[in-house]
Design a protein around this motif. Sequence first.
Motif, PDB file in Angstrom:
ATOM      1  N   THR A 107       1.534  12.400   6.055  1.00 48.86           N
ATOM      2  CA  THR A 107       1.387  11.109   6.717  1.00 48.86           C
ATOM      3  C   THR A 107       0.153  11.149   7.614  1.00 48.86           C
ATOM      4  OG1 THR A 107       3.789  10.786   6.737  1.00 48.86           O
ATOM      5  CG2 THR A 107       2.489   9.414   8.231  1.00 48.86           C
ATOM      6  N   HIS A 108      -0.785  10.238   7.374  1.00 47.79           N
ATOM      7  CA  HIS A 108      -1.971  10.119   8.210  1.00 47.79           C
ATOM      8  C   HIS A 108      -1.720   9.035   9.259  1.00 47.79           C
ATOM      9  CE1 HIS A 108      -4.911  12.379   5.540  1.00 47.79           C
ATOM     10  NE2 HIS A 108      -3.842  12.260   4.752  1.00 47.79           N
ATOM     11  N   GLU A 138      -1.143   5.071   9.069  1.00 43.11           N
ATOM     12  CA  GLU A 138      -2.356   4.563   8.438  1.00 43.11           C
ATOM     13  C   GLU A 138      -2.304   4.661   6.928  1.00 43.11           C
ATOM     14  OE1 GLU A 138      -6.354   6.478   8.991  1.00 43.11           O
ATOM     15  OE2 GLU A 138      -6.798   4.478   9.813  1.00 43.11           O
ATOM     16  N   GLU A 139      -1.984   5.868   6.403  1.00 47.31           N
ATOM     17  CA  GLU A 139      -1.863   6.028   4.954  1.00 47.31           C
ATOM     18  C   GLU A 139      -1.033   7.261   4.645  1.00 47.31           C
ATOM     19  OE1 GLU A 139      -5.371   7.071   2.801  1.00 47.31           O
ATOM     20  OE2 GLU A 139      -6.279   8.115   4.505  1.00 47.31           O
ATOM     21  N   GLU A 169      -0.557  10.534   1.925  1.00 45.45           N
ATOM     22  CA  GLU A 169      -1.174  11.403   0.914  1.00 45.45           C
ATOM     23  C   GLU A 169      -0.041  12.009   0.082  1.00 45.45           C
ATOM     24  OE1 GLU A 169      -3.449  15.680   1.107  1.00 45.45           O
ATOM     25  OE2 GLU A 169      -3.935  14.204   2.658  1.00 45.45           O
ATOM     26  N   LYS A 202      -3.117   6.688  12.662  1.00 47.58           N
ATOM     27  CA  LYS A 202      -4.356   6.060  13.109  1.00 47.58           C
ATOM     28  C   LYS A 202      -5.066   6.888  14.170  1.00 47.58           C
ATOM     29  CE  LYS A 202      -3.192   1.293  11.889  1.00 47.58           C
ATOM     30  NZ  LYS A 202      -3.008  -0.101  12.371  1.00 47.58           N
ATOM     31  N   GLU A 223       0.793  -1.224   0.000  1.00 43.94           N
ATOM     32  CA  GLU A 223       0.000   0.000   0.000  1.00 43.94           C
ATOM     33  C   GLU A 223       0.833   1.286   0.000  1.00 43.94           C
ATOM     34  OE1 GLU A 223       0.233  -1.320   4.399  1.00 43.94           O
ATOM     35  OE2 GLU A 223       0.121  -2.239   2.399  1.00 43.94           O
ATOM     36  N   VAL A 224       2.149   1.157   0.067  1.00 45.69           N
ATOM     37  CA  VAL A 224       3.032   2.331   0.062  1.00 45.69           C
ATOM     38  C   VAL A 224       3.702   2.446  -1.306  1.00 45.69           C
ATOM     39  CG1 VAL A 224       5.044   3.428   1.122  1.00 45.69           C
ATOM     40  CG2 VAL A 224       3.437   2.139   2.541  1.00 45.69           C
TER      41      VAL A 224
END
Length: 461
Positions: free
Chosen positions: A248-249, A237-238, A240, A251, A151-152
């Motif tokens: 950086t998001h 978490e994810e 952007e 959790k 996912e990265v």
Amino acid sequence: MIRKKYDIIVVGSGPAGESAAINAAKHGKSVALISDRDQVGGNCTHLGTIPSKALRHYVKQVMQFRSNPLLREFATLHKPGFQEIMRHAERVIEEQVYLRSNYYEKNDVDVIQGHAVFQDANTIKLGSKGPTLKADYFIVATGSRPYRPAEVDFDHPRLFDSDKILTLDHTPKKVTVIGAGVIGCEYASIFGGLGCKVELINPAESLLSFLDWEISDALSYHLRDIGVRSRHKEEFEEIEYHDNYVVTHLKSGKKIKSDIILWANGRTGNSDGLGLIELGVKANSRGQVQVNERYQTSVENIFAAGDIIGWPSLASASYDQGRAACNAIVAPDDFVAINRVASGIYTIPEISTLGRTEQELTAEQVPYEVGKAFFNNTARGQITGESVGMLKIIFHFDTLEILGIHCFGDQASEIVHIGQAIMEQKGKANTMKYFLNTTFNYPTMAEAYRIAALDGLNRVF
């Protein structure tokens, strides 16, 4: 000339592969070493230990230059950036390659470039068009690489891991480091030393929780002092992605905006693509090969050593594991398992530790006492200006046996080995009294052992 059949073939030219191959050659075996690079040294020399530690050294020199009152005026004339400092680190890589190439030549080890794939337990093929080679035994030492979750987007120009970061062509103003293990903390201190603002994302409650609590606290303090903010109990978490920045998001709902992100969240053993699994060699979810106490895999003539087997994933231990794996084949009576290893963590300042921590001994209800020496109280520390640091010795209250050595500060990874030598002794030779009955050169950093011994024994007697 390349033979078709060898006694031992070593796959991988990092520390474990190098020591295994040369040890085998010194025992009179015909040896080939397979390197998937056109230069020997493995990931340790080209992507890991050597470039990162050289980079760290030059950054530390820049920091010392700026803090020295005699030189501060000159420090403002030129501020070297990441790319310029990295060019100096590359010189060390070249010298290491030259040195190690000579080792193989002098010991008659055939170095063959290619990607090895096992055809059966005694046969490998190098690529689709390369030669097929046979051997009685194999030692797999292909190391590890940064863990890259799907996912990265590691192709994004603002997303880096510990391999890709060496290609960075500018000095960012703000860096987010995801993962606060050894590699994350080392690079956080490097970027902090360059004057960057650093956000260090740590899922645990403290930095490097396996360390003695006092050393971990000291690391947190000094990282904070150079502009590193540690965000504990936070998880990624994810991400952007944008052209000019990344977000950086976490959790927890927090968002962190930065120029680049350094992903430092674990490593994966390089066991895939070798044909090992097809032979029945077992590996875990991170690609680390399972071995027994003699570094033998589930296929009896295939051994493995170094980062590919996991713990402790240190270049120093890998070198010894490679030699031990070779001895398991060529000199079983000389085999020594690598169990107690001094760890070196090259943050700024550096850390080195060996043995038990206060937390462990407290949990086990072992009576212990502590002796400390602060570097700013040593003559050598005052002369060199290295005032940051401490040597901490943990010893048994009754027997005075040394149970743990923990060092934080300049040359910590050198200083710890004096204590290591004493800890390995048997009986009364391994006690705090050794440091009182031994004359240390003065002024030296080694004198910290005498100071720490006096401090600790004064608490007992």
